[in-house]
Write a protein that holds these residues in place. Structure first.
Motif, PDB file in Angstrom:
ATOM      1  N   ASP A   1      -1.839   3.536   6.818  1.00  0.00           N
ATOM      2  CA  ASP A   1      -1.376   4.907   6.557  1.00  0.00           C
ATOM      3  C   ASP A   1      -0.142   5.278   7.334  1.00  0.00           C
TER       4      ASP A   1
ATOM      5  N   LYS B   1      -7.137   0.868   8.520  1.00  0.00           N
ATOM      6  CA  LYS B   1      -6.754   2.007   7.682  1.00  0.00           C
ATOM      7  C   LYS B   1      -5.634   2.805   8.332  1.00  0.00           C
ATOM      8  N   ARG B   2      -5.695   3.007   9.628  1.00  0.00           N
ATOM      9  CA  ARG B   2      -4.642   3.741  10.315  1.00  0.00           C
ATOM     10  C   ARG B   2      -3.316   2.990  10.250  1.00  0.00           C
TER      11      ARG B   2
ATOM     12  N   ARG C   1      -4.438   1.670  -3.884  1.00  0.00           N
ATOM     13  CA  ARG C   1      -5.384   2.689  -3.438  1.00  0.00           C
ATOM     14  C   ARG C   1      -6.618   2.723  -4.332  1.00  0.00           C
TER      15      ARG C   1
ATOM     16  N   ASP D   1     -11.445   1.276  10.393  1.00  0.00           N
ATOM     17  CA  ASP D   1     -10.630   2.463  10.684  1.00  0.00           C
ATOM     18  C   ASP D   1      -9.294   2.069  11.310  1.00  0.00           C
TER      19      ASP D   1
ATOM     20  N   TYR E   1       0.825  -1.210   0.000  1.00  0.00           N
ATOM     21  CA  TYR E   1       0.000   0.000   0.000  1.00  0.00           C
ATOM     22  C   TYR E   1       0.860   1.262   0.000  1.00  0.00           C
TER      23      TYR E   1
ATOM     24  N   ALA F   1     -14.323   0.584  -0.965  1.00  0.00           N
ATOM     25  CA  ALA F   1     -15.018   1.543  -0.100  1.00  0.00           C
ATOM     26  C   ALA F   1     -16.338   1.980  -0.723  1.00  0.00           C
TER      27      ALA F   1
ATOM     28  N   TRP G   1      -8.753  -0.213  -3.143  1.00  0.00           N
ATOM     29  CA  TRP G   1      -9.393   0.072  -1.861  1.00  0.00           C
ATOM     30  C   TRP G   1     -10.511   1.096  -2.019  1.00  0.00           C
ATOM     31  N   GLN G   2     -10.350   2.034  -2.929  1.00  0.00           N
ATOM     32  CA  GLN G   2     -11.403   3.010  -3.172  1.00  0.00           C
ATOM     33  C   GLN G   2     -12.636   2.338  -3.759  1.00  0.00           C
TER      34      GLN G   2
END
Length: 344
Positions: free
Chosen positions: A341, A337-338, A309, A334, A299, A316, A312-313
């Motif tokens: 990132d 996701k954190r 990305r 979340d 990622y 989502a 993943w979009q």
């Protein structure tokens, strides 16, 4: 020649990696921007897409001799595979050839200068890629379980050897002294390549049960590489011109989609590992390492980040109605996701 036609028809404007690379090119004042960019396009294409591409085809000798002394980029954009081709996605790929000679490694970085590509190494890689294709088909075929299981282990072993070979070609052999500084100096640049990451992927799954989606991205890059080498080696034959050239053109035209497909397969394998935790064959450690190490690395790796990305979009967008109906699902999502990132 088919290779030159593939270069001329390549969609540079639509390739995110080229745009990132072009943004970092510094052209000295007084130079003809178009001719300089053409040379850099040819070099980038050879390094990222087709290691067999002859730059002289696109840039005449007279143009090369008047090239800048040189225009340069502030950073080198990593590639999807060190061996990607005209028909090849730039990993991937587990890709894992540079247009210009790489910097000479310091004694602490490798035992010897990076060998680079030669006719023998390209031939060896072609043999490994063909073995990957055959064993990959055997691993995913649904008719004979024993053949599938044995092909799975052989596929991962051959793929690990292939990607290790590419990593050594590009980064040289690591030196252990002084430890651990010398090893760290080698690992840092090597670990950002798709070939290194796919090497780790093969080692990670070597003792696990067969999972078809793990085969997909490695097999796809092997197909691109094998076709590219065959095109450069047999491109003048009538048989290749009738059948192989068409396949090479199709692969070249869909290389962007192939990388998105590879990213989707990598993410899909992770989802299957999570679902597998509900079965008696679950592997908690494998799922943890895959989600905590491999997927976040992909990622955040420049040559794969854009494609991951995008996938993943899409996920989502498809799951938004479910998350709105069940807000509690946002908590684990979340959290993941954190972790993705976080800088690595």
């Amino acid at each position: 020649m088919a290779t030159l036609e593939a270069f001329r028809s390549f969609d540079f404007d639509g390739d995110e990696r080229w745009r990132q690379y072009e943004a970092n090119i510094e052209i000295p004042p007084g130079r003809d921007r178009d001719s300089v960019l053409k040379k850099f396009k040819a070099k980038w294409y050879k390094r990222e897409i087709d290691p067999d591409f002859d730059i002289a085809q696109a840039v005449p000798a007279s143009s090369a001799s008047t090239a800048p002394q040189r225009a340069h980029t502030s950073r080198d954009v990593p590639k999807e595979s060190t061996d990607a081709s005209a028909a090849s996605p730039p990993e991937h790929q587990s890709t894992p050839a540079a247009a210009s000679p790489p910097p000479t490694p310091t004694p602490s970085a490798s035992r010897k200068a990076r060998p680079g590509k030669t006719a023998s190494t390209e031939r060896n890689l072609f043999v490994l890629h063909v073995l990957q294709l055959l064993l990959g088909l055997g691993a995913v075929q649904p008719l004979f379980w024993l053949v599938s299981a044995r092909s799975w282990k052989a596929f991962l072993a051959v793929s690990a050897l292939c990607h290790l070979y590419k990593v050594i070609i590009k980064h040289g052999v690591p030196q252990l002294r002084p430890f651990p500084g010398a090893l760290k100096q080698w690992v840092l640049p090597a670990s950002s390549s798709t070939d290194f990451q796919y090497l780790m992927l093969c080692m990670l799954f070597l003792q696990s049960r067969p999972l078809a989606l793990v085969v997909v991205p490695i097999w796809t890059l092997a197909l691109y590489h094998a076709v590219a080498y065959a095109g450069s080696r047999f491109g003048s034959t009538r048989l290749w011109q009738q059948y192989g050239a068409k396949l090479q053109h199709i692969l070249s035209a869909y290389q962007g989609q192939a990388l998105i497909f590879n990213a989707a397969a990598e993410i899909g394998a992770g989802i299957l590992l999570l679902l597998g935790l509900l079965t008696p064959q679950r592997s908690i450690m494998l799922a943890f390492v895959y989600w905590r190490a491999f997927l976040p690395t992909r990622y955040n790796t420049p040559d794969a980040a854009g494609y991951h990305r995008q996938v993943w979009q899409i996920i989502a967008d498809k799951t938004r109605p479910v998350l709105q109906a069940v807000p509690m699902l946002r908590i684990p999502i979340d959290f993941v996701k954190r972790s993705f990132d976080q800088p690595r």
